[in-house]
Motif scaffolding. Structure first.
Motif, PDB file in Angstrom:
ATOM      1  N   GLY A 124       0.695  -1.373  -0.183  1.00  0.00           N
ATOM      2  CA  GLY A 124       0.152  -0.106   0.002  1.00  0.00           C
ATOM      3  C   GLY A 124       0.913   1.247   0.031  1.00  0.00           C
ATOM      4  O   GLY A 124       0.291   2.326  -0.220  1.00  0.00           O
ATOM      5  N   ASP A 125       2.145   1.161   0.384  1.00  0.00           N
ATOM      6  CA  ASP A 125       3.037   2.394   0.264  1.00  0.00           C
ATOM      7  C   ASP A 125       3.198   2.865  -0.947  1.00  0.00           C
ATOM      8  O   ASP A 125       3.440   2.237  -2.056  1.00  0.00           O
ATOM      9  CB  ASP A 125       4.603   1.972   0.860  1.00  0.00           C
ATOM     10  N   GLU A 126       3.254   4.221  -1.265  1.00  0.00           N
ATOM     11  CA  GLU A 126       3.739   4.845  -2.579  1.00  0.00           C
ATOM     12  C   GLU A 126       5.275   4.869  -2.737  1.00  0.00           C
ATOM     13  O   GLU A 126       5.834   5.063  -1.623  1.00  0.00           O
ATOM     14  CB  GLU A 126       3.074   6.357  -2.359  1.00  0.00           C
ATOM     15  N   ILE A 127       5.695   4.604  -3.637  1.00  0.00           N
ATOM     16  CA  ILE A 127       7.184   4.513  -3.957  1.00  0.00           C
ATOM     17  C   ILE A 127       7.558   5.613  -4.458  1.00  0.00           C
ATOM     18  O   ILE A 127       7.086   6.014  -5.517  1.00  0.00           O
ATOM     19  CB  ILE A 127       7.556   3.213  -4.661  1.00  0.00           C
ATOM     20  N   PRO A 128       8.555   6.490  -3.927  1.00  0.00           N
ATOM     21  CA  PRO A 128       9.032   7.746  -4.501  1.00  0.00           C
ATOM     22  C   PRO A 128       9.694   7.377  -5.863  1.00  0.00           C
ATOM     23  O   PRO A 128      10.544   6.585  -5.954  1.00  0.00           O
ATOM     24  CB  PRO A 128       9.949   8.345  -3.494  1.00  0.00           C
ATOM     25  N   LEU A 129       9.502   8.412  -6.769  1.00  0.00           N
ATOM     26  CA  LEU A 129       9.834   8.355  -8.250  1.00  0.00           C
ATOM     27  C   LEU A 129      11.031   9.594  -8.402  1.00  0.00           C
ATOM     28  O   LEU A 129      10.462  10.702  -8.365  1.00  0.00           O
ATOM     29  CB  LEU A 129       8.868   8.238  -9.029  1.00  0.00           C
ATOM     30  N   LEU A 130      12.029   9.114  -8.664  1.00  0.00           N
ATOM     31  CA  LEU A 130      13.033  10.397  -9.032  1.00  0.00           C
ATOM     32  C   LEU A 130      13.641  10.106 -10.605  1.00  0.00           C
ATOM     33  O   LEU A 130      13.694   9.153 -11.102  1.00  0.00           O
ATOM     34  CB  LEU A 130      14.362  10.119  -8.214  1.00  0.00           C
ATOM     35  N   PRO A 131      13.970  11.456 -11.193  1.00  0.00           N
ATOM     36  CA  PRO A 131      14.120  11.194 -12.638  1.00  0.00           C
ATOM     37  C   PRO A 131      15.332  10.748 -13.044  1.00  0.00           C
ATOM     38  O   PRO A 131      15.856  10.678 -14.012  1.00  0.00           O
ATOM     39  CB  PRO A 131      13.947  12.630 -12.908  1.00  0.00           C
ATOM     40  N   GLU A 132      16.320  10.689 -12.041  1.00  0.00           N
ATOM     41  CA  GLU A 132      17.765  10.468 -12.446  1.00  0.00           C
ATOM     42  C   GLU A 132      18.214   9.179 -12.488  1.00  0.00           C
ATOM     43  O   GLU A 132      19.505   8.777 -12.509  1.00  0.00           O
ATOM     44  CB  GLU A 132      18.597  11.493 -11.748  1.00  0.00           C
ATOM     45  N   GLY A 133      17.358   8.111 -12.468  1.00  0.00           N
ATOM     46  CA  GLY A 133      17.438   6.740 -12.300  1.00  0.00           C
ATOM     47  C   GLY A 133      16.439   5.716 -12.359  1.00  0.00           C
ATOM     48  O   GLY A 133      15.041   6.297 -12.675  1.00  0.00           O
ATOM     49  N   VAL A 134      16.565   4.497 -11.996  1.00  0.00           N
ATOM     50  CA  VAL A 134      15.199   3.674 -12.033  1.00  0.00           C
ATOM     51  C   VAL A 134      15.391   2.776 -10.892  1.00  0.00           C
ATOM     52  O   VAL A 134      16.408   2.417 -10.242  1.00  0.00           O
ATOM     53  CB  VAL A 134      15.272   2.758 -13.592  1.00  0.00           C
ATOM     54  N   TRP A 135      14.256   2.061 -10.526  1.00  0.00           N
ATOM     55  CA  TRP A 135      14.231   1.081  -9.522  1.00  0.00           C
ATOM     56  C   TRP A 135      14.015  -0.188 -10.232  1.00  0.00           C
ATOM     57  O   TRP A 135      13.533  -0.065 -11.450  1.00  0.00           O
ATOM     58  CB  TRP A 135      12.842   1.239  -8.497  1.00  0.00           C
ATOM     59  N   GLN A 136      14.503  -1.107  -9.438  1.00  0.00           N
ATOM     60  CA  GLN A 136      14.376  -2.620  -9.959  1.00  0.00           C
ATOM     61  C   GLN A 136      13.698  -3.610  -8.986  1.00  0.00           C
ATOM     62  O   GLN A 136      14.149  -3.379  -7.670  1.00  0.00           O
ATOM     63  CB  GLN A 136      15.731  -3.214 -10.295  1.00  0.00           C
ATOM     64  N   VAL A 137      12.939  -4.147  -9.176  1.00  0.00           N
ATOM     65  CA  VAL A 137      12.003  -4.990  -8.101  1.00  0.00           C
ATOM     66  C   VAL A 137      12.832  -6.020  -7.741  1.00  0.00           C
ATOM     67  O   VAL A 137      13.459  -6.906  -8.697  1.00  0.00           O
ATOM     68  CB  VAL A 137      10.681  -5.483  -8.548  1.00  0.00           C
ATOM     69  N   TYR A 138      13.214  -6.236  -6.451  1.00  0.00           N
ATOM     70  CA  TYR A 138      13.959  -7.515  -5.999  1.00  0.00           C
ATOM     71  C   TYR A 138      12.887  -8.619  -5.525  1.00  0.00           C
ATOM     72  O   TYR A 138      13.098  -9.633  -5.803  1.00  0.00           O
ATOM     73  CB  TYR A 138      15.065  -7.342  -4.999  1.00  0.00           C
ATOM     74  N   ARG A 139      11.847  -8.223  -4.766  1.00  0.00           N
ATOM     75  CA  ARG A 139      10.902  -9.106  -4.161  1.00  0.00           C
ATOM     76  C   ARG A 139       9.644  -8.482  -4.186  1.00  0.00           C
ATOM     77  O   ARG A 139       9.291  -7.325  -3.845  1.00  0.00           O
ATOM     78  CB  ARG A 139      11.277  -9.736  -2.994  1.00  0.00           C
ATOM     79  N   GLY A 140       8.467  -9.187  -4.490  1.00  0.00           N
ATOM     80  CA  GLY A 140       7.196  -8.218  -4.175  1.00  0.00           C
ATOM     81  C   GLY A 140       6.810  -8.024  -5.809  1.00  0.00           C
ATOM     82  O   GLY A 140       7.396  -8.236  -6.690  1.00  0.00           O
ATOM     83  N   VAL A 141       5.598  -7.119  -5.817  1.00  0.00           N
ATOM     84  CA  VAL A 141       4.909  -6.739  -6.947  1.00  0.00           C
ATOM     85  C   VAL A 141       4.548  -5.349  -6.668  1.00  0.00           C
ATOM     86  O   VAL A 141       4.070  -4.795  -5.585  1.00  0.00           O
ATOM     87  CB  VAL A 141       3.689  -7.660  -7.364  1.00  0.00           C
ATOM     88  N   VAL A 142       5.067  -4.497  -7.612  1.00  0.00           N
ATOM     89  CA  VAL A 142       4.604  -2.959  -7.568  1.00  0.00           C
ATOM     90  C   VAL A 142       3.488  -2.556  -9.041  1.00  0.00           C
ATOM     91  O   VAL A 142       3.886  -3.143 -10.039  1.00  0.00           O
ATOM     92  CB  VAL A 142       5.902  -2.048  -7.949  1.00  0.00           C
ATOM     93  N   GLN A 143       2.496  -1.960  -8.445  1.00  0.00           N
ATOM     94  CA  GLN A 143       1.712  -1.489  -9.463  1.00  0.00           C
ATOM     95  C   GLN A 143       1.800  -0.087 -10.010  1.00  0.00           C
ATOM     96  O   GLN A 143       2.111   0.687  -9.190  1.00  0.00           O
ATOM     97  CB  GLN A 143       0.105  -1.171  -8.812  1.00  0.00           C
ATOM     98  N   LEU A 144       1.990  -0.103 -11.202  1.00  0.00           N
ATOM     99  CA  LEU A 144       2.338   1.322 -11.942  1.00  0.00           C
ATOM    100  C   LEU A 144       1.134   1.727 -12.481  1.00  0.00           C
ATOM    101  O   LEU A 144       0.217   1.151 -13.399  1.00  0.00           O
ATOM    102  CB  LEU A 144       3.464   0.990 -12.971  1.00  0.00           C
ATOM    103  N   SER A 145       0.803   3.151 -12.447  1.00  0.00           N
ATOM    104  CA  SER A 145      -0.412   3.978 -13.009  1.00  0.00           C
ATOM    105  C   SER A 145      -0.095   5.259 -13.414  1.00  0.00           C
ATOM    106  O   SER A 145       0.750   5.840 -12.876  1.00  0.00           O
ATOM    107  CB  SER A 145      -1.434   3.679 -11.624  1.00  0.00           C
TER     108      SER A 145
END
Length: 208
Positions: A28-49
């Motif tokens: 349920g947490d919002e994941i902060p998004l920054l313009p100068e890089g990317v996240w990679q999921v290691y474990r779990g599922v993230v919803q993009l919208s």
């Protein structure tokens, strides 16, 4: 919260993954998004919208383990990432991606899968009847997030009726009604943790 990764052979054999810091987010947490890089999921599922002009959330897809996501990989003005389960993710900066051909290639492979998923979501949105959109969404979730069981295929994340409604552009009330109908007809069951289980042969016939 952070900890050191315990690399798995299939995704973490490259040196750029070793010892990389993991960031933890609760369901349920919002994941902060920054313009100068990317996240990679290691474990779990993230919803993009994204948010449409009417202020409604539109689901774009889901990032699973090894999948990359972030502002650097989209042209959308509004882009959100939310943990659908407890997740661990790791950060890659733009300079290190640009300086590592191996890392860039891994990202291309990951983005190819995300493109296929996005095309599937667009095809679902093109279905005129809400029931057909829900059926096709559950079939996609079965393929993307399904865990085979003796009684069927269990979706590994617990989706709220609002999550599903946002994904197929309808109301929560409509989703609740249709899921109840699917249960009565034996197409799905709900387990004790409120995960959807797709049962019976209907889903196999829809896949062809």
């Amino acid at each position: 919260m952070a900890l050191t990764a315990n690399p798995t052979p299939e995704v973490d054999s490259e040196k750029y993954h070793e010892g990389r810091r993991l960031h933890f987010y609760h369901r349920g947490d919002e994941i902060p998004l920054l313009p100068e890089g990317v996240w990679q999921v290691y474990r779990g599922v993230v919803q993009l919208s994204t948010i449409n002009p009417g202020g409604e959330e539109v689901v774009l897809g889901w990032a699973q383990p090894t999948t990359y996501f972030g502002l650097w990989l989209t042209c959308l003005q509004s882009y959100r990432a939310k943990a659908l389960s407890d997740v661990y993710i790791r950060w890659f900066s733009q300079p290190e991606i640009e300086s590592s051909p191996n890392l860039a290639q891994v990202m291309v492979n990951s983005l190819s899968r995300r493109t296929i998923q996005t095309e599937a979501m667009l095809a679902i949105a093109g279905q005129r009847r809400v029931e057909e959109r829900l059926q096709q969404l559950l079939l996609l979730l079965k393929q993307e997030l399904g865990q085979p069981l003796a009684e069927g295929v269990r979706l590994e994340v617990r989706l709220t009726h609002q999550n599903i409604a946002n994904a197929i552009s309808t109301t929560r009330v409509t989703v609740t009604r249709l899921l109840g109908d699917f249960q009565r007809r034996g197409y799905i069951t709900i387990d004790s943790d409120r995960h959807i289980i797709l049962t019976g042969d209907r889903w196999e016939s829809l896949a062809h």
